[in-house]
Scaffold this motif. Sequence first.
Motif, short mmCIF file in Angstrom:
data_model
loop_
_atom_site.label_atom_id
_atom_site.label_comp_id
_atom_site.label_asym_id
_atom_site.label_seq_id
_atom_site.Cartn_x
_atom_site.Cartn_y
_atom_site.Cartn_z
N ASP A 7 -22.98 -43.96 36.28
CA ASP A 7 -22.07 -44.47 35.26
C ASP A 7 -21.88 -45.98 35.41
OD1 ASP A 7 -21.70 -41.94 34.19
OD2 ASP A 7 -19.99 -41.51 35.48
N LYS A 8 -21.80 -46.45 36.64
CA LYS A 8 -21.68 -47.89 36.86
C LYS A 8 -22.94 -48.62 36.42
CE LYS A 8 -18.52 -47.63 40.79
NZ LYS A 8 -18.36 -47.94 42.22
N MET A 9 -24.10 -48.00 36.69
CA MET A 9 -25.35 -48.63 36.26
C MET A 9 -25.47 -48.68 34.74
SD MET A 9 -28.10 -47.22 39.03
CE MET A 9 -29.48 -47.96 38.19
N LYS A 10 -25.02 -47.62 34.06
CA LYS A 10 -25.03 -47.65 32.59
C LYS A 10 -24.12 -48.75 32.07
CE LYS A 10 -23.92 -43.41 31.69
NZ LYS A 10 -23.60 -42.13 31.03
N MET A 11 -22.95 -48.89 32.69
CA MET A 11 -22.02 -49.93 32.26
C MET A 11 -22.61 -51.32 32.52
SD MET A 11 -19.30 -49.86 30.70
CE MET A 11 -17.92 -50.84 30.24
N GLY A 12 -23.28 -51.49 33.65
CA GLY A 12 -23.93 -52.75 33.94
C GLY A 12 -25.02 -53.07 32.94
N PHE A 13 -25.80 -52.04 32.56
CA PHE A 13 -26.84 -52.26 31.55
C PHE A 13 -26.23 -52.66 30.22
CE2 PHE A 13 -29.59 -50.90 28.11
CZ PHE A 13 -30.76 -51.55 28.44
N MET A 14 -25.15 -51.97 29.82
CA MET A 14 -24.52 -52.27 28.54
C MET A 14 -23.96 -53.71 28.53
SD MET A 14 -24.24 -49.30 26.57
CE MET A 14 -22.62 -48.89 26.02
N LEU A 15 -23.34 -54.09 29.62
CA LEU A 15 -22.79 -55.44 29.71
C LEU A 15 -23.91 -56.47 29.66
CD1 LEU A 15 -20.24 -57.21 30.26
CD2 LEU A 15 -20.84 -57.03 32.66
N GLY A 16 -24.96 -56.24 30.44
CA GLY A 16 -26.09 -57.16 30.43
C GLY A 16 -26.79 -57.21 29.10
N PHE A 17 -26.89 -56.06 28.42
CA PHE A 17 -27.53 -56.02 27.11
C PHE A 17 -26.75 -56.86 26.11
CE2 PHE A 17 -28.84 -54.13 23.09
CZ PHE A 17 -30.21 -54.08 23.26
N CYS A 18 -25.43 -56.76 26.15
CA CYS A 18 -24.61 -57.55 25.22
C CYS A 18 -24.73 -59.04 25.50
CB CYS A 18 -23.16 -57.11 25.31
SG CYS A 18 -22.85 -55.48 24.63
N VAL A 19 -24.71 -59.42 26.77
CA VAL A 19 -24.84 -60.84 27.11
C VAL A 19 -26.23 -61.35 26.74
CG1 VAL A 19 -24.91 -62.45 29.06
CG2 VAL A 19 -23.10 -60.75 28.92
N GLY A 20 -27.26 -60.54 26.99
CA GLY A 20 -28.62 -60.94 26.63
C GLY A 20 -28.81 -61.05 25.13
N MET A 21 -28.16 -60.16 24.38
CA MET A 21 -28.26 -60.25 22.92
C MET A 21 -27.59 -61.54 22.41
SD MET A 21 -29.49 -57.39 21.18
CE MET A 21 -28.42 -56.93 19.84
N ALA A 22 -26.45 -61.89 22.99
CA ALA A 22 -25.76 -63.10 22.55
C ALA A 22 -26.58 -64.35 22.88
CB ALA A 22 -24.38 -63.17 23.21
N SER A 23 -27.11 -64.40 24.09
CA SER A 23 -27.92 -65.57 24.45
C SER A 23 -29.22 -65.59 23.65
CB SER A 23 -28.21 -65.58 25.95
OG SER A 23 -29.03 -64.49 26.31
N GLY A 24 -29.79 -64.42 23.36
CA GLY A 24 -30.99 -64.38 22.53
C GLY A 24 -30.72 -64.85 21.12
N ALA A 25 -29.54 -64.54 20.60
CA ALA A 25 -29.20 -65.01 19.26
C ALA A 25 -29.09 -66.54 19.22
CB ALA A 25 -27.89 -64.38 18.80
N MET A 26 -28.47 -67.09 20.26
CA MET A 26 -28.33 -68.55 20.28
C MET A 26 -29.67 -69.24 20.48
SD MET A 26 -24.72 -69.35 22.22
CE MET A 26 -25.47 -69.14 23.80
N PHE A 27 -30.37 -68.88 21.55
CA PHE A 27 -31.62 -69.58 21.86
C PHE A 27 -32.71 -69.26 20.84
CE2 PHE A 27 -29.87 -69.32 26.33
CZ PHE A 27 -29.44 -70.63 26.32
N GLY A 28 -32.80 -68.00 20.42
CA GLY A 28 -33.80 -67.64 19.42
C GLY A 28 -33.52 -68.27 18.08
N GLY A 29 -32.24 -68.34 17.72
CA GLY A 29 -31.89 -68.97 16.45
C GLY A 29 -32.18 -70.45 16.43
#
Length: 80
Positions: A18-40
């Motif tokens: 459960d902790k690993m799933k939460m870590g993945f979800m948190l990392g996925f959200c942060v990666g999506m935000a940084s991808g939106a900025m840098f990719g944009g």
Amino acid sequence: MPVPVGPGGYNQGPRCFDKMKMGFMLGFCVGMASGAMFGGFSALRYGMRGRELLSNVGKVMLQGGGTFGTFMAIGTGIRC
């Protein structure tokens, strides 16, 4: 002060998976935000517009989210 006991008679916290799933979800959200900025910014710099811009930014967001989420899940798993 006594520790509160759960309904099963023992105190059960979140499992490692459960902790690993939460870590993945948190990392996925942060990666999506940084991808939106840098990719944009990079897509706009290359002069992309419209559908080409959206598809490129979406691809960068998914790649960044997946990569960062995987590393966050691995790091959380190591800490368990």
